[in-house]
Design an enzyme around this catalytic site. Structure first.
Site, PDB file in Angstrom:
ATOM      1  N   ASP A  94     -20.487  83.650  -8.131  1.00  0.00           N
ATOM      2  CA  ASP A  94     -19.091  83.545  -8.575  1.00  0.00           C
ATOM      3  C   ASP A  94     -18.256  82.779  -7.546  1.00  0.00           C
ATOM      4  OD1 ASP A  94     -18.369  84.708 -11.061  1.00  0.00           O
ATOM      5  OD2 ASP A  94     -18.681  86.722 -10.268  1.00  0.00           O
ATOM      6  N   LYS A 130     -23.118  85.868 -20.814  1.00  0.00           N
ATOM      7  CA  LYS A 130     -23.774  85.375 -19.602  1.00  0.00           C
ATOM      8  C   LYS A 130     -25.295  85.573 -19.703  1.00  0.00           C
ATOM      9  CE  LYS A 130     -19.612  85.938 -16.877  1.00  0.00           C
ATOM     10  NZ  LYS A 130     -18.781  86.737 -15.972  1.00  0.00           N
ATOM     11  N   GLN A 145     -19.158  92.023 -12.639  1.00  0.00           N
ATOM     12  CA  GLN A 145     -18.108  91.691 -13.606  1.00  0.00           C
ATOM     13  C   GLN A 145     -16.799  92.393 -13.221  1.00  0.00           C
ATOM     14  OE1 GLN A 145     -18.468  89.386 -15.977  1.00  0.00           O
ATOM     15  NE2 GLN A 145     -16.355  89.644 -16.633  1.00  0.00           N
TER      16      GLN A 145
HETATM   17  N1  GUN Z   1     -13.825  88.624 -14.890  1.00  0.00           N
HETATM   18  C1  GUN Z   1     -13.136  87.624 -15.484  1.00  0.00           C
HETATM   19  N2  GUN Z   1     -13.636  86.425 -15.133  1.00  0.00           N
HETATM   20  C2  GUN Z   1     -14.666  86.674 -14.300  1.00  0.00           C
HETATM   21  C3  GUN Z   1     -15.591  85.846 -13.622  1.00  0.00           C
HETATM   22  O1  GUN Z   1     -15.556  84.603 -13.694  1.00  0.00           O
HETATM   23  N3  GUN Z   1     -16.522  86.484 -12.867  1.00  0.00           N
HETATM   24  C4  GUN Z   1     -16.563  87.845 -12.749  1.00  0.00           C
HETATM   25  N4  GUN Z   1     -17.496  88.381 -11.964  1.00  0.00           N
HETATM   26  N5  GUN Z   1     -15.717  88.645 -13.375  1.00  0.00           N
HETATM   27  C5  GUN Z   1     -14.785  88.062 -14.143  1.00  0.00           C
END
Ligand code: GUN
Length: 292
Positions: free
Chosen positions: A119, A52, A96
């Site tokens: 998100d 990311k 996350q």
């Molecule tokens: N963990 C697995 N996929 C995601 C996601 O798309 N966003 C976040 N914040 N955590 C995750």
């Protein structure tokens, strides 16, 4: 033989467009900023966070990582989110998941300002997706929709089956397909006669997290098959939910793993961060009474 849906290539194009827009915003002194919070040492989460941050660099965004120790308290995490909610240089906040067990995930997600919830996991933004009036779409299902669009297959009127009912993928995925007038069925671990249902799908999305779970007998001839899974097979090799070798000759379109949905999730995160930055910049301009 199926047409391969190249998520890596499509994501690169999306990011290219975002980088151009970010370049335009820079002329107005606006740099989209993303804060990424990771708690603990989960190796998979560390890789996701690294990817990311790398994507932010590629498109010209500012990013800041907060790597917190496993024993971080709820209070400490909420205090950090509160600080980031108030920072003008941060447009998007991402925590996350999964979080260590002692932390309350729902409360943490709920503490992120809906304007910075890139998100789209907070109840407010989930509700907006439900009523079809959203600023942000959750990244993985939004990426899947882009991949479906790339095939030229219309969702409208089609039988769409989603396997998996998670808040992050399955449920919003079904809602987005419904928003495009698909006839949607959600299947899950308790579904009876699963293969009978999935084999009627014109568009099949699998998000169950079980290696090679979807086999050719579960797929309609010529279907669009989208694989959200990120699993490891018996040899420890990365693979999806779909048994690719088995399903590929029967499907009309299929995503590979890796190189399918994964890169799109990150591209959609960049898109949401750009959207947040534009909204925040417009609000700041309005507040200061400036006119462009
Ligand atoms: N963990 C697995 N996929 C995601 C996601 O798309 N966003 C976040 N914040 N955590 C995750």
């Amino acid at each position: 033989m199926a047409n391969l849906i190249n998520g890596k290539e499509i994501a690169a194009k999306v990011k290219e467009d975002i980088a151009k827009e970010a370049g335009n915003l820079a002329e107005y002194g606006v740099t989209p900023g993303l804060a990424v919070i990771i708690v603990g040492d989960d190796p998979a989460s560390k890789i996701y966070v690294r990817n990311k941050k790398k994507a932010c660099e590629e498109v010209g965004f500012y990013s800041e990582e907060f790597a917190l120790p496993e024993k971080t308290s709820q209070k400490e995490l909420l205090a950090l989110i509160d600080t980031l909610n108030k920072r003008f240089d941060i447009d998007g906040i991402l925590v996350q998941l999964p979080l260590p067990k002692h932390l309350n995930e729902k409360a943490v997600i709920g503490a992120i300002s809906p304007k910075k919830d890139v998100d789209a996991f907070s109840p407010f933004n989930v509700g907006r997706v439900m009523i079809g009036e959203y600023r942000f779409l959750p990244c993985t299902p939004a990426g899947v929709m882009e991949l479906i669009h790339s095939t030229g297959v219309e969702v409208c009127g089609k039988k769409c089956v989603v396997i998996g009912r998670s808040n992050i993928v399955g449920k919003p995925m079904a809602m987005m397909l419904l928003n495009e007038s698909g006839t949607v069925t959600i299947c899950h671990s308790k579904t009876e006669n699963l293969a009978e249902i999935t084999s009627q799908a014109d568009i099949l999305v699998s998000a169950v997290g079980k290696a090679k779970f979807v086999t050719a007998d579960m797929v309609k001839e010529g279907a669009v098959v989208i694989d959200v899974g990120m699993n490891h097979d018996d040899d420890g090799k990365l693979c999806g939910d779909v048994d690719f070798a088995d399903v590929e000759p029967k499907a009309g379109w299929i995503t590979p793993v890796p190189g399918g949905v994964g890169p799109m999730t990150i591209a959609m995160l960049m898109k949401n961060t750009l959207t947040a930055a534009k909204i925040n910049a417009a609000a700041a301009t309005k507040k200061s009474g400036k006119k462009n």
